[in-house]
Design an enzyme around this catalytic site. Sequence first.
Site, PDB file in Angstrom:
ATOM      1  CG  MET A 270      54.332  27.384  93.256  1.00 10.74           C
ATOM      2  SD  MET A 270      53.532  27.463  94.877  1.00 10.74           S
ATOM      3  CE  MET A 270      51.828  27.089  94.481  1.00 10.74           C
TER       4      MET A 270
ATOM      5  CE1 TYR B 203      43.257  24.476  93.349  1.00  5.72           C
ATOM      6  CE2 TYR B 203      43.808  24.283  91.037  1.00  5.72           C
ATOM      7  CZ  TYR B 203      43.079  24.869  92.034  1.00  5.72           C
ATOM      8  OH  TYR B 203      42.166  25.840  91.721  1.00  5.72           O
ATOM      9  CD  GLU B 204      48.862  25.787  95.650  1.00  2.00           C
ATOM     10  OE1 GLU B 204      49.732  25.632  96.532  1.00  2.00           O
ATOM     11  OE2 GLU B 204      49.115  26.188  94.510  1.00  2.00           O
ATOM     12  N   GLY B 205      48.378  20.872  97.642  1.00  4.23           N
ATOM     13  CA  GLY B 205      48.423  19.878  98.713  1.00  4.23           C
ATOM     14  C   GLY B 205      47.060  19.246  98.863  1.00  4.23           C
TER      15      GLY B 205
END
Length: 570
Positions: free
Chosen positions: A161, A429-431
């Site tokens: 991603m 990470y991932e928000g």
Amino acid sequence: MSFRAPIPEFRFLFEQVIGFGKVNATLRFADMDLTTVEAILSEAGKLCEEVLAPVRRSGDVHPAHLENGVVRTSPGFAEAYRAIAEGGWVAVSARPEYGGMGLPLTVSTAINDMMSASCPALQLNPLMTQGQIEALENHASEAMRGLYLPKLVNGEWCGTMNLTEPQAGSDVGALRSKAKPIGDGSYAITGQKIFISWADNDFSENVCHLVLARLPDAAPGTKGLSLFLVPKLIPDPNGKPGAANSLRVVSLEHKMGLHGSPTAVMQYDGATGWIVGREHGGMAAMFTMMNNARLGVGVQGIGCAEGAFQQAFQHAMDRRQGRSPVPDGTGAIIDHADVRRMLATMKAELFAARSIALSTAVALDMAGATDDPGWRARAALLTPIAKAYGTDSGIAVAEMGIQVHGGMGYIEETGAGQFYRDVRVTAIYEGTNGIQSIDLVGRKMMDGGAAANRLIDEIMSSAEAANHVLPGPSQSVSEAAKRLRDTTEWLVAKRPNERYAVAVPYLRAFARVLGGHYHLKAAVAGRGGAREALARFFLARLLPEHIGLCTHVREGSEGIDALGPEALAV
């Protein structure tokens, strides 16, 4: 230290705590009875114990590195990845028509939990692929799905991603990567991306990148983003990896932890890509992948907590120090009250976080199997809590594991510090967890708190039902749920900026109450035994933290607003 897959724990949670029977009762998952689920988890557990756990340390001391433009992975990782792929474990929840097993996400979540406990750096690779598979299943054309999904599902190809850019971290709308239509249905992708987990490897045939970029007519901000699939090697007419694409790994980051997972700066110089979904609809497609990944990252934190707890517990059983303070003690440090307090806290936090994550997966399974908007709302509400609390708990448990080890926890050879270093990034990470909290009090409260109140109703009803067998603990949960409801009503009446200022303590309070709810259910199912004892520990010593957190929420933004740069610089 060897890893032991917690299969009995999962069986208990599925059967007694998270309501997996509802999933099994649907037509889609009618063949997923507990006996079948346990058999699947047992096989995955063997892989984790025998193949993944032995390479965890190798990934830490022999990091992935870039050699003449080629990413070289840690010793043993290639063989361990092949075992994952050959066993069909990359994407067990993928659709059967593309080679997946079509298993419930709840089962996949438990497998990811065990893989994270045994080797989080390597587990991050299939986690990224799982998210890409879900995005393609839901948004790609039939031709794209037919070409890419079978290879991603069987592990021959890996997925990534690509969101973040040097000037655009959490502000995704600020990204500048460009996509120019070629005229044959493909696009030329140009730009640089950073923090790309598993951007390349030396063991898969191909690496497929999902890249957010802007078309020439794109509007500013997130509304102008489109999503593109950009393979490292462009498939030939037979679907085999062909010519090299115009992309490269510029460098690998030197990180605090997860050394075995290559994190890259990626450069795209007119690379050939194909659009996923509609033009300017990139964020909708990417959120499909991100939501999957957010639960997965929460579970990564929980898995690291499991590994840290197991090692700390074994050390406390083996380490002898001084005279035992208890009659008939062995002299091991677990005899000491403070060591036992730390271990109990670790285990109680682990149980609560795991219950929340698996309950989120149940809600996602039910939403997919029934198309019920109530389940979709439940899943949406729980996802940021599962991510933030799972990773916060992983960090706290891993840090406490170092403390249990004492001075030896600070010595790298014990491996205790690796759990902390590996798990620390999961809150980022991932928000970031702050963003998860803002999502909870913002987007997830746009219904006026309806989904939150339905969940609180369920907590209160469950506590009431337990009152005749465990009156004290049930009263604690009931009172906590009422306070959470009052705080929720106060919160939804405030303006967005006021909510954001207290979003983190609100999410934490919600997680504490949910943890109490699941511990109470466990206590009812395991009355008179270790389950009840652990629940009483959580309810008496950890659940009360929600009082201070709710008090913090009700302070609002005023005191925070007063602490501007001038005040903080003093």
